[in-house]
Design a protein around this motif. Sequence first.
Motif, PDB file in Angstrom:
ATOM      1  N   LEU A   1     -15.746  27.533  55.719  1.00  0.00           N
ATOM      2  CA  LEU A   1     -15.882  26.565  56.804  1.00  0.00           C
ATOM      3  C   LEU A   1     -17.096  25.667  56.612  1.00  0.00           C
ATOM      4  O   LEU A   1     -17.044  24.459  56.867  1.00  0.00           O
ATOM      5  CB  LEU A   1     -15.989  27.297  58.144  1.00  0.00           C
ATOM      6  N   LYS A   2     -18.191  26.247  56.144  1.00  0.00           N
ATOM      7  CA  LYS A   2     -19.409  25.472  55.908  1.00  0.00           C
ATOM      8  C   LYS A   2     -19.179  24.424  54.823  1.00  0.00           C
ATOM      9  O   LYS A   2     -19.586  23.262  54.960  1.00  0.00           O
ATOM     10  CB  LYS A   2     -20.549  26.403  55.514  1.00  0.00           C
ATOM     11  N   ASN A   3     -18.505  24.810  53.745  1.00  0.00           N
ATOM     12  CA  ASN A   3     -18.237  23.869  52.652  1.00  0.00           C
ATOM     13  C   ASN A   3     -17.312  22.741  53.098  1.00  0.00           C
ATOM     14  O   ASN A   3     -17.511  21.576  52.739  1.00  0.00           O
ATOM     15  CB  ASN A   3     -17.623  24.614  51.457  1.00  0.00           C
ATOM     16  N   ILE A   4     -16.279  23.086  53.894  1.00  0.00           N
ATOM     17  CA  ILE A   4     -15.358  22.062  54.399  1.00  0.00           C
ATOM     18  C   ILE A   4     -16.113  21.076  55.283  1.00  0.00           C
ATOM     19  O   ILE A   4     -15.951  19.860  55.160  1.00  0.00           O
ATOM     20  CB  ILE A   4     -14.203  22.709  55.181  1.00  0.00           C
ATOM     21  N   THR A   5     -16.942  21.606  56.187  1.00  0.00           N
ATOM     22  CA  THR A   5     -17.714  20.750  57.096  1.00  0.00           C
ATOM     23  C   THR A   5     -18.633  19.821  56.328  1.00  0.00           C
ATOM     24  O   THR A   5     -18.737  18.623  56.645  1.00  0.00           O
ATOM     25  CB  THR A   5     -18.532  21.617  58.067  1.00  0.00           C
ATOM     26  N   GLU A   6     -19.300  20.343  55.320  1.00  0.00           N
ATOM     27  CA  GLU A   6     -20.219  19.512  54.527  1.00  0.00           C
ATOM     28  C   GLU A   6     -19.469  18.400  53.796  1.00  0.00           C
ATOM     29  O   GLU A   6     -19.963  17.273  53.704  1.00  0.00           O
ATOM     30  CB  GLU A   6     -20.978  20.394  53.540  1.00  0.00           C
ATOM     31  N   GLU A   7     -18.269  18.715  53.296  1.00  0.00           N
ATOM     32  CA  GLU A   7     -17.502  17.673  52.602  1.00  0.00           C
ATOM     33  C   GLU A   7     -17.044  16.592  53.571  1.00  0.00           C
ATOM     34  O   GLU A   7     -17.120  15.389  53.273  1.00  0.00           O
ATOM     35  CB  GLU A   7     -16.298  18.280  51.886  1.00  0.00           C
ATOM     36  N   ILE A   8     -16.569  17.007  54.761  1.00  0.00           N
ATOM     37  CA  ILE A   8     -16.142  16.033  55.776  1.00  0.00           C
ATOM     38  C   ILE A   8     -17.302  15.132  56.162  1.00  0.00           C
ATOM     39  O   ILE A   8     -17.173  13.897  56.219  1.00  0.00           O
ATOM     40  CB  ILE A   8     -15.580  16.758  57.017  1.00  0.00           C
ATOM     41  N   GLU A   9     -18.455  15.729  56.435  1.00  0.00           N
ATOM     42  CA  GLU A   9     -19.622  14.939  56.844  1.00  0.00           C
ATOM     43  C   GLU A   9     -20.085  14.011  55.732  1.00  0.00           C
ATOM     44  O   GLU A   9     -20.536  12.895  55.992  1.00  0.00           O
ATOM     45  CB  GLU A   9     -20.747  15.868  57.289  1.00  0.00           C
ATOM     46  N   SER A  10     -19.948  14.454  54.500  1.00  0.00           N
ATOM     47  CA  SER A  10     -20.331  13.616  53.359  1.00  0.00           C
ATOM     48  C   SER A  10     -19.441  12.385  53.265  1.00  0.00           C
ATOM     49  O   SER A  10     -19.924  11.271  53.007  1.00  0.00           O
ATOM     50  CB  SER A  10     -20.243  14.432  52.065  1.00  0.00           C
TER      51      SER A  10
END
Length: 513
Positions: free
Chosen positions: A256-265
């Motif tokens: 979930l953390k990796n997905i969130t970071e990619e979306i925010e990026s």
Amino acid sequence: MELFTCSVLISCAVVSILYIWRILNWVWFTPKSIESRLRSQGFTGNPYRVMTGDLKEIAVLAKNAQSQSMEFTNDILPRVYFVFHSAFQKFGKKSFVWFGPRPALVITEPEVVREILLKNYIFQKIPGSPLTSFLGKGLVMLETELWAKHRKLINPAFQLQKLKHMVGSFHLSCTNMLKKWDELAKTGGSIELDVWPYLSEMTSDVIARAAFGSSYNQGGRIFHLQKQQAESIIQANRSLHFPGWRYFPTKENKRLKNITEEIESIFRSIITARLDEEAGVRETDDLLGVLLESNAREMKENGAKFGMSMKDVIEECKIFFFAGQDTSATLLVWTMLLLSKHQDWQARARDEVLEAFGKRKPDYEELSHLKIVTMIVHEVLRLYPPIVMLARLTEKDGSSGKVRIPGGVQLMLPVLLLHHDPVIWGEDAKEFNPERFAQGVSEATKGRLTYLPFGWGPRVCIAQNFALLQAKMALATILQHYSFRLSPSYLHAPHTVVSLQPQYGAPLFLTKI
């Protein structure tokens, strides 16, 4: 030295005792006090069980509800409201359900629902769990002054003149979807197709174009990532989480953390590129452009503290992209399913569309004057509202109607239950009958607060006109080019993944006109 050591030990002991007391208060004393106060007012429910409440039972109910389909009727309350339906059967409507150490009451009286939604500074949104915060902490979840500030800055993006400029983008996304259908149906002019993923992709494209203009092509990746987020969050929220749980390096938390970071990026790169454009060249017809322009103007006139930071803008983009795409897709899929079942209404809607503008692209005014299509959309929203339950919370003791509400109790406002109530809508409440909206929503509800697919009051959905316009454009475009009917392989299984969706998709027979 010994005195210092003793002081340190005493301080540690005091802190430990206070911490233990807080934990005991959270997991036992407060829930038992609330339970006693609710029972004294005639509410009933299972006895409180330490930490878990009714979560174990809820997990079983969820598994059973999703394990099989149902007959294609609109009597979907037992399947969709499985938790509260079970409580109603056991204890009656004046009951409570335990979500961990916090109980929830279902408020079924329209006037009490009205009061709760009006008093938005008292009855506030339930703070998102650490997991749901992954989806976005924008306008939907903000409260009080922060909510008012963001609402003011976002409002210009949804003004009528801005929406009129988006009609062309809506039509382009719809025709692109139909081109894919045409390619599949070119051999015989007819095809069996699950339309659900196509509608989801199309509404994602609409949101991306409307929100980001020329950067729309990145929308597909965002949509895919947010869908993964939502599915993980729904599963996780059916379990009890200890404070700080999301910080543990579990496999799911890392994902979930990796997905969130990619979306925010992705969002950050889009926003940064837009901010770097020269003011004279900046495109402002899309939602992001209008928001950034509104934000810059506010900060220039009143100071930086009155505007949004980069993080604020990213959060608003996240929540708009997810909520806008998700709710629009579900509205369209249930509309197609119901019109597949009710061919007479499909024919009436098509006749209206073809008479109004044939097979050409409609403009805003033409879409606004589609009476039958509008009636159909409202009836679909009544029977299958995208959001089936609104939730509120008061941290302090309060009252609503004749009920004294202890602080910490969740108030569940059952949109679906109100929409299906035969006392309100008549004996045909569970039947598909768009005719009930022939004279508009106000006449259909007789002025009562019984229809709220977009919420109500100060916090009514800011994008409801956007969603309705998009739905009318998509439905009109589909009706111009295709007729459709149910496939025998369709399994009726409404379930919630944030919004109300068909669990097994929506296979239809499409025939090119």
